[in-house]
Design a protein around this motif. Structure first.
Motif, PDB file in Angstrom:
ATOM      1  N   ILE A 204      49.931 -17.490  46.668  1.00 29.39           N
ATOM      2  CA  ILE A 204      50.030 -16.109  45.858  1.00 29.39           C
ATOM      3  C   ILE A 204      49.606 -16.291  44.513  1.00 29.39           C
ATOM      4  O   ILE A 204      50.018 -17.409  44.058  1.00 29.39           O
ATOM      5  CB  ILE A 204      51.407 -15.836  46.151  1.00 29.39           C
ATOM      6  CG1 ILE A 204      51.844 -15.593  47.559  1.00 29.39           C
ATOM      7  CG2 ILE A 204      51.611 -14.805  45.011  1.00 29.39           C
ATOM      8  CD1 ILE A 204      53.483 -15.286  47.541  1.00 29.39           C
ATOM      9  N   ILE A 205      48.858 -15.493  44.178  1.00 27.14           N
ATOM     10  CA  ILE A 205      48.361 -15.485  42.749  1.00 27.14           C
ATOM     11  C   ILE A 205      48.775 -14.120  42.072  1.00 27.14           C
ATOM     12  O   ILE A 205      48.201 -13.195  42.508  1.00 27.14           O
ATOM     13  CB  ILE A 205      46.798 -15.757  42.671  1.00 27.14           C
ATOM     14  CG1 ILE A 205      46.373 -16.814  43.602  1.00 27.14           C
ATOM     15  CG2 ILE A 205      46.417 -15.682  41.260  1.00 27.14           C
ATOM     16  CD1 ILE A 205      44.878 -17.060  43.724  1.00 27.14           C
ATOM     17  N   ASN A 206      49.501 -14.169  41.128  1.00 26.49           N
ATOM     18  CA  ASN A 206      49.883 -13.275  40.225  1.00 26.49           C
ATOM     19  C   ASN A 206      48.911 -12.892  38.966  1.00 26.49           C
ATOM     20  O   ASN A 206      48.829 -13.790  38.350  1.00 26.49           O
ATOM     21  CB  ASN A 206      51.362 -13.147  39.903  1.00 26.49           C
ATOM     22  CG  ASN A 206      52.255 -13.099  40.828  1.00 26.49           C
ATOM     23  OD1 ASN A 206      52.252 -12.344  41.900  1.00 26.49           O
ATOM     24  ND2 ASN A 206      53.224 -14.313  40.916  1.00 26.49           N
ATOM     25  N   LEU A 207      48.055 -12.013  39.107  1.00 28.70           N
ATOM     26  CA  LEU A 207      47.020 -11.770  38.235  1.00 28.70           C
ATOM     27  C   LEU A 207      47.621 -11.365  36.699  1.00 28.70           C
ATOM     28  O   LEU A 207      48.535 -10.513  36.824  1.00 28.70           O
ATOM     29  CB  LEU A 207      45.859 -10.956  38.514  1.00 28.70           C
ATOM     30  CG  LEU A 207      45.196 -11.594  39.768  1.00 28.70           C
ATOM     31  CD1 LEU A 207      44.178 -10.561  40.519  1.00 28.70           C
ATOM     32  CD2 LEU A 207      44.509 -12.904  39.681  1.00 28.70           C
ATOM     33  N   PRO A 208      46.916 -11.451  35.543  1.00 34.35           N
ATOM     34  CA  PRO A 208      47.326 -10.761  34.391  1.00 34.35           C
ATOM     35  C   PRO A 208      46.762  -9.396  34.227  1.00 34.35           C
ATOM     36  O   PRO A 208      47.305  -8.735  33.381  1.00 34.35           O
ATOM     37  CB  PRO A 208      46.724 -11.677  33.155  1.00 34.35           C
ATOM     38  CG  PRO A 208      45.249 -12.115  33.956  1.00 34.35           C
ATOM     39  CD  PRO A 208      45.770 -12.427  35.270  1.00 34.35           C
ATOM     40  N   ASN A 218      41.015 -14.317  54.719  1.00 30.57           N
ATOM     41  CA  ASN A 218      42.362 -14.387  54.806  1.00 30.57           C
ATOM     42  C   ASN A 218      42.953 -13.903  53.526  1.00 30.57           C
ATOM     43  O   ASN A 218      44.299 -13.535  53.267  1.00 30.57           O
ATOM     44  CB  ASN A 218      43.023 -15.556  55.112  1.00 30.57           C
ATOM     45  CG  ASN A 218      42.756 -16.086  56.283  1.00 30.57           C
ATOM     46  OD1 ASN A 218      42.261 -15.360  57.313  1.00 30.57           O
ATOM     47  ND2 ASN A 218      43.117 -17.520  56.749  1.00 30.57           N
ATOM     48  N   VAL A 219      42.446 -12.926  52.653  1.00 30.75           N
ATOM     49  CA  VAL A 219      42.744 -12.543  51.612  1.00 30.75           C
ATOM     50  C   VAL A 219      43.349 -11.131  51.546  1.00 30.75           C
ATOM     51  O   VAL A 219      42.820 -10.104  52.342  1.00 30.75           O
ATOM     52  CB  VAL A 219      41.561 -12.573  50.268  1.00 30.75           C
ATOM     53  CG1 VAL A 219      42.113 -11.673  49.179  1.00 30.75           C
ATOM     54  CG2 VAL A 219      41.395 -13.855  50.051  1.00 30.75           C
ATOM     55  N   LYS A 220      44.584 -10.767  50.970  1.00 30.57           N
ATOM     56  CA  LYS A 220      45.106  -9.565  50.944  1.00 30.57           C
ATOM     57  C   LYS A 220      45.404  -9.206  49.426  1.00 30.57           C
ATOM     58  O   LYS A 220      46.168 -10.061  48.842  1.00 30.57           O
ATOM     59  CB  LYS A 220      46.353  -9.373  51.979  1.00 30.57           C
ATOM     60  CG  LYS A 220      46.086  -9.655  53.370  1.00 30.57           C
ATOM     61  CD  LYS A 220      47.445  -9.451  54.122  1.00 30.57           C
ATOM     62  CE  LYS A 220      47.128  -9.388  55.769  1.00 30.57           C
ATOM     63  NZ  LYS A 220      48.601  -9.322  56.344  1.00 30.57           N
ATOM     64  N   LEU A 221      45.289  -8.252  49.148  1.00 28.00           N
ATOM     65  CA  LEU A 221      45.406  -7.548  47.674  1.00 28.00           C
ATOM     66  C   LEU A 221      46.439  -6.389  47.653  1.00 28.00           C
ATOM     67  O   LEU A 221      46.725  -5.617  48.473  1.00 28.00           O
ATOM     68  CB  LEU A 221      44.132  -6.946  47.135  1.00 28.00           C
ATOM     69  CG  LEU A 221      44.066  -6.444  45.743  1.00 28.00           C
ATOM     70  CD1 LEU A 221      44.267  -7.920  44.869  1.00 28.00           C
ATOM     71  CD2 LEU A 221      42.372  -6.172  45.305  1.00 28.00           C
TER      72      LEU A 221
END
Length: 250
Positions: A204-208, A218-221
């Motif tokens: 999980i990546i929380n973007l600024p 496999n990416v979900k936005l």
């Protein structure tokens, strides 16, 4: 089988199954700093250990454990680390919840980082730190950190993270991946997966700020484009390793 269980208990990063489900969450700030949190749910490992008779051992903890450990207290005791590596580890903490009766074993490792380049360094070091911190806390006769233990590794060891302003890429290291069959640690996890225990890892990546682009099989936005989730399995890693790659622009 006992060797496989030993491998499971050592893992950090990685290591993954309904025995060991891993969630790696990165929260980024505009300046490239942020926090890294790695959560492992290893409850099913305790179930297997109990079924193998570990519950009868006089070395197993009888009381529930719920504690936090600062890595600053033990980073210096790990051999063969540079001053920079020890400095990264000393900023981290481990929260451990363990209850043999309820078959509960959860570890949460947290690290702040100053630059995106620190993330891959933390991934490489966290397995060693996990073994050091959990010595004496595992059930039965499982030799944490002994000569019987393969060097900890993870899926992440076979990928390269590339950073530039407003972009983050994860690419397969094809040269290193060519020798993945020699990885004793991951091969132990693969044996467990073959027994019918699913192996999964969630990134999980929380973007600024909202993503302009999020690419990868496999990416979900998320709807607000501020959170990227990449779910991977042991089958993905061995059968289609490119499925774990991604490219983000924000």
């Amino acid at each position: 089988m006992k060797k496989v269980l030993v491998s499971l208990f050592a893992g950090s990063a990685i290591l993954l199954t309904s025995c060991l489900e891993t969630v790696q969450e990165i929260t980024l700030s505009d300046d490239g700093s942020g926090t890294y949190v790695n959560t492992n749910d290893m409850g099913k490992v305790l179930t297997i250990a109990k079924n193998m008779g570990a519950a009868s051992s006089d070395k197993i903890p009888r009381e529930a454990i719920d504690t936090s450990i600062s890595f600053a207290l033990s980073a210096d005791s790990i051999p063969d680390l540079s001053a920079e590596e020890k400095g990264l580890l000393k900023k981290g903490t481990l929260h451990l919840q363990m209850n043999m009766e309820d078959e509960k074993l959860i570890t949460i490792m947290s690290f702040p980082f100053s630059t995106l380049g620190d993330i891959q360094k933390i991934n490489r070091l966290s397995g060693k730190m996990m073994m050091e911190s959990m010595k004496g806390k595992m059930p039965g006769e499982m030799p944490m950190g002994s000569d019987a233990m393969p060097e900890p590794s993870s899926f992440d060891d076979y990928y390269i993270l590339e950073f530039s302003k407003g972009e983050l890429k994860k690419k397969l290291n094809k040269e290193k991946y060519a020798d993945v069959d020699k990885d004793e640690f991951l091969n132990g996890i693969k044996q467990v997966s073959a027994m019918g225990l699913p192996v999964t890892s969630t990134y999980i990546i929380n973007l600024p700020r909202p993503a302009e682009k999020a690419e990868g099989k496999n990416v979900k936005l998320s709807e607000d484009k501020m959170k990227v989730t990449v779910l991977s399995t042991m089958d993905d890693f061995y059968d289609n390793p490119e499925a774990l790659e991604f490219k983000l622009k924000y």
